[in-house]
Design a protein around this motif. Structure first.
Motif, PDB file in Angstrom:
ATOM      1  N   LEU A 136     -27.092 -72.938  -8.022  1.00  0.00           N
ATOM      2  CA  LEU A 136     -28.529 -73.169  -7.923  1.00  0.00           C
ATOM      3  C   LEU A 136     -28.861 -73.000  -6.447  1.00  0.00           C
ATOM      4  O   LEU A 136     -28.938 -73.966  -5.687  1.00  0.00           O
ATOM      5  CB  LEU A 136     -28.893 -74.576  -8.422  1.00  0.00           C
ATOM      6  CG  LEU A 136     -28.583 -74.875  -9.888  1.00  0.00           C
ATOM      7  CD1 LEU A 136     -28.842 -76.342 -10.197  1.00  0.00           C
ATOM      8  CD2 LEU A 136     -29.400 -73.979 -10.812  1.00  0.00           C
ATOM      9  N   ALA A 137     -29.032 -71.770  -6.023  1.00  0.00           N
ATOM     10  CA  ALA A 137     -29.244 -71.472  -4.608  1.00  0.00           C
ATOM     11  C   ALA A 137     -30.136 -70.253  -4.476  1.00  0.00           C
ATOM     12  O   ALA A 137     -30.085 -69.344  -5.311  1.00  0.00           O
ATOM     13  CB  ALA A 137     -27.912 -71.234  -3.904  1.00  0.00           C
ATOM     14  N   TYR A 138     -30.937 -70.237  -3.426  1.00  0.00           N
ATOM     15  CA  TYR A 138     -31.831 -69.114  -3.153  1.00  0.00           C
ATOM     16  C   TYR A 138     -31.216 -68.296  -2.032  1.00  0.00           C
ATOM     17  O   TYR A 138     -31.078 -68.776  -0.890  1.00  0.00           O
ATOM     18  CB  TYR A 138     -33.206 -69.643  -2.748  1.00  0.00           C
ATOM     19  CG  TYR A 138     -34.259 -68.565  -2.598  1.00  0.00           C
ATOM     20  CD1 TYR A 138     -34.829 -67.961  -3.713  1.00  0.00           C
ATOM     21  CD2 TYR A 138     -34.694 -68.163  -1.333  1.00  0.00           C
ATOM     22  CE1 TYR A 138     -35.807 -66.990  -3.594  1.00  0.00           C
ATOM     23  CE2 TYR A 138     -35.681 -67.191  -1.202  1.00  0.00           C
ATOM     24  CZ  TYR A 138     -36.237 -66.615  -2.326  1.00  0.00           C
ATOM     25  OH  TYR A 138     -37.200 -65.643  -2.195  1.00  0.00           O
ATOM     26  N   LEU A 139     -30.810 -67.080  -2.325  1.00  0.00           N
ATOM     27  CA  LEU A 139     -30.032 -66.277  -1.389  1.00  0.00           C
ATOM     28  C   LEU A 139     -30.751 -64.974  -1.062  1.00  0.00           C
ATOM     29  O   LEU A 139     -30.205 -63.891  -1.205  1.00  0.00           O
ATOM     30  CB  LEU A 139     -28.641 -65.998  -1.970  1.00  0.00           C
ATOM     31  CG  LEU A 139     -27.793 -67.228  -2.287  1.00  0.00           C
ATOM     32  CD1 LEU A 139     -26.487 -66.829  -2.964  1.00  0.00           C
ATOM     33  CD2 LEU A 139     -27.512 -68.038  -1.022  1.00  0.00           C
ATOM     34  N   LYS A 140     -31.977 -65.101  -0.577  1.00  0.00           N
ATOM     35  CA  LYS A 140     -32.726 -63.937  -0.130  1.00  0.00           C
ATOM     36  C   LYS A 140     -33.006 -64.042   1.365  1.00  0.00           C
ATOM     37  O   LYS A 140     -33.374 -65.121   1.864  1.00  0.00           O
ATOM     38  CB  LYS A 140     -34.044 -63.808  -0.903  1.00  0.00           C
ATOM     39  CG  LYS A 140     -33.865 -63.427  -2.361  1.00  0.00           C
ATOM     40  CD  LYS A 140     -35.203 -63.155  -3.022  1.00  0.00           C
ATOM     41  CE  LYS A 140     -35.024 -62.723  -4.471  1.00  0.00           C
ATOM     42  NZ  LYS A 140     -36.330 -62.420  -5.132  1.00  0.00           N
ATOM     43  N   ALA A 141     -32.842 -62.937   2.066  1.00  0.00           N
ATOM     44  CA  ALA A 141     -33.058 -62.910   3.515  1.00  0.00           C
ATOM     45  C   ALA A 141     -34.535 -62.687   3.800  1.00  0.00           C
ATOM     46  O   ALA A 141     -34.946 -61.663   4.349  1.00  0.00           O
ATOM     47  CB  ALA A 141     -32.198 -61.832   4.155  1.00  0.00           C
ATOM     48  N   ASP A 142     -35.346 -63.670   3.432  1.00  0.00           N
ATOM     49  CA  ASP A 142     -36.791 -63.558   3.623  1.00  0.00           C
ATOM     50  C   ASP A 142     -37.291 -64.678   4.533  1.00  0.00           C
ATOM     51  O   ASP A 142     -36.525 -65.250   5.311  1.00  0.00           O
ATOM     52  CB  ASP A 142     -37.512 -63.548   2.274  1.00  0.00           C
ATOM     53  CG  ASP A 142     -37.317 -64.833   1.467  1.00  0.00           C
ATOM     54  OD1 ASP A 142     -36.758 -65.811   2.009  1.00  0.00           O
ATOM     55  OD2 ASP A 142     -37.727 -64.855   0.287  1.00  0.00           O
TER      56      ASP A 142
ATOM     57  N   THR B 134     -23.894 -58.923   3.779  1.00  0.00           N
ATOM     58  CA  THR B 134     -25.161 -59.572   4.090  1.00  0.00           C
ATOM     59  C   THR B 134     -26.285 -58.921   3.291  1.00  0.00           C
ATOM     60  O   THR B 134     -26.449 -57.701   3.342  1.00  0.00           O
ATOM     61  CB  THR B 134     -25.486 -59.452   5.585  1.00  0.00           C
ATOM     62  OG1 THR B 134     -24.432 -60.041   6.346  1.00  0.00           O
ATOM     63  CG2 THR B 134     -26.796 -60.149   5.912  1.00  0.00           C
ATOM     64  N   PRO B 135     -27.064 -59.697   2.545  1.00  0.00           N
ATOM     65  CA  PRO B 135     -28.196 -59.104   1.821  1.00  0.00           C
ATOM     66  C   PRO B 135     -29.188 -58.488   2.797  1.00  0.00           C
ATOM     67  O   PRO B 135     -29.398 -59.003   3.903  1.00  0.00           O
ATOM     68  CB  PRO B 135     -28.814 -60.303   1.094  1.00  0.00           C
ATOM     69  CG  PRO B 135     -27.748 -61.347   1.074  1.00  0.00           C
ATOM     70  CD  PRO B 135     -26.945 -61.145   2.313  1.00  0.00           C
ATOM     71  N   GLY B 136     -29.805 -57.394   2.411  1.00  0.00           N
ATOM     72  CA  GLY B 136     -30.818 -56.782   3.246  1.00  0.00           C
ATOM     73  C   GLY B 136     -32.052 -57.652   3.335  1.00  0.00           C
ATOM     74  O   GLY B 136     -32.353 -58.432   2.423  1.00  0.00           O
ATOM     75  N   PRO B 137     -32.794 -57.569   4.447  1.00  0.00           N
ATOM     76  CA  PRO B 137     -34.009 -58.387   4.596  1.00  0.00           C
ATOM     77  C   PRO B 137     -35.056 -58.009   3.566  1.00  0.00           C
ATOM     78  O   PRO B 137     -35.190 -56.851   3.178  1.00  0.00           O
ATOM     79  CB  PRO B 137     -34.470 -58.054   6.019  1.00  0.00           C
ATOM     80  CG  PRO B 137     -33.876 -56.719   6.313  1.00  0.00           C
ATOM     81  CD  PRO B 137     -32.565 -56.681   5.595  1.00  0.00           C
TER      82      PRO B 137
END
Length: 290
Positions: free
Chosen positions: A192-198, A250-253
């Motif tokens: 349960l985690a938010y893993l966006k590079a925003d 690393t996820p892209g921004p």
């Protein structure tokens, strides 16, 4: 003091029990199974078998321990089941508080969350209202936290420790853990985690610092306290650092952000002489590899 710890085998509990013993307290922890009870005994504490949903067994356990304080570190996140954890926060807390009241306990400390505040532009402090009316499943989580904190407040002195995102031993954020798997593309990783590079802002806290705050809270007055590090940050800042520490891509921004993701202020905890060993995730993430 005689301390009763519910959730003694969890990520925070495993760090907490030795700290309480080192501070000279007598500690009784509970587990739902013999393996967990044995783990508690190996740390030097007394162990009893009890389940938070078994009201009678919990009453017997608390009565046997005769505690001065009860510490509630119960979660049900091993399977990333938010609904089960919401039920534990409501029904499990109800049972634990009733058992504490029946045993004449005057102090109660509960693990809460620092990301349940209403949307805003700056990190939330403890006076910020909770995010009531949020869309599901967030709404159920906020309601569960409110019910848990209100129930805990029935005890004479009740401290709600609103932890940031926990990382370190026993959490999802360790090398080789579920977050690393998810960032590596494993669709079966349960988190349960938010893993966006925003631009969504998060606050973190190392489990050792969370445990240290719990020990300190034995002397704190009633009310909520944010237990987070010094640097709330957007995902575009912290996620690349975490990915590097975990050795995963690393996820892209991405643009945008979650409206409610604002981070939290630790000013109150700092005024109560809580000084985190890991004041920022920048060094804390890397320390997990040590």
């Amino acid at each position: 003091m005689r301390i009763f710890v519910a959730g003694a085998t969890g990520a925070v509990g495993r760090q907490l029990v030795p700290l309480l013993l080192e501070a000279g307290h007598q500690v009784t922890g509970i587990s739902r199974n013999q393996a967990g009870a044995e783990a508690i005994r190996r740390q030097g504490a007394t162990a009893l078998l009890a389940d938070a949903f078994d009201r009678d067994a919990l009453h017997r356990a608390v009565a046997a321990a005769e505690p001065d304080a009860v510490i509630h570190q119960l979660t049900d996140l091993a399977g990333a089941d938010g609904a089960a954890t919401d039920r534990l926060r409501k029904d499990g807390t109800r049972n634990l508080v009733d058992a504490a009241k029946a045993a004449g306990v005057g102090r109660f400390i509960v693990q809460s969350l620092a990301w349940v505040y209403e949307p805003g532009e700056k990190p939330a402090d403890e006076a910020t209202p909770l995010d009531f009316g949020a869309e599901q499943p967030r709404g159920a989580m906020v309601d569960g936290i409110k019910a848990m904190e209100d129930t805990a407040a029935e005890i004479g002195t009740a401290v709600s420790l609103r932890f940031g995102i926990l990382y370190g031993p026993g959490t999802w954020y360790v090398p080789g853990g579920p977050v690393a798997a998810a960032l590596s593309g494993d669709q079966s990783a349960r988190i349960l985690a938010y893993l966006k590079a925003d631009g969504s802002v998060s606050s973190f806290v190392h489990v050792v610092d969370a445990a240290r705050a719990t020990v300190a809270a034995l002397d704190w007055p009633s009310g909520p306290v944010n237990v987070v590090d010094d640097e709330p940050a957007p995902g575009r800042d912290w996620l690349p650092v975490l990915s590097a520490a975990l050795g995963v891509p690393t996820p892209g921004p991405t643009p945008g952000q979650l409206e409610w993701a604002r981070g939290a202020s630790n000013e109150l905890a700092r005024t109560r002489d809580w000084n985190p060993l890991h004041p920022t995730w920048r060094s804390g993430f890397a320390a997990q590899q040590a």
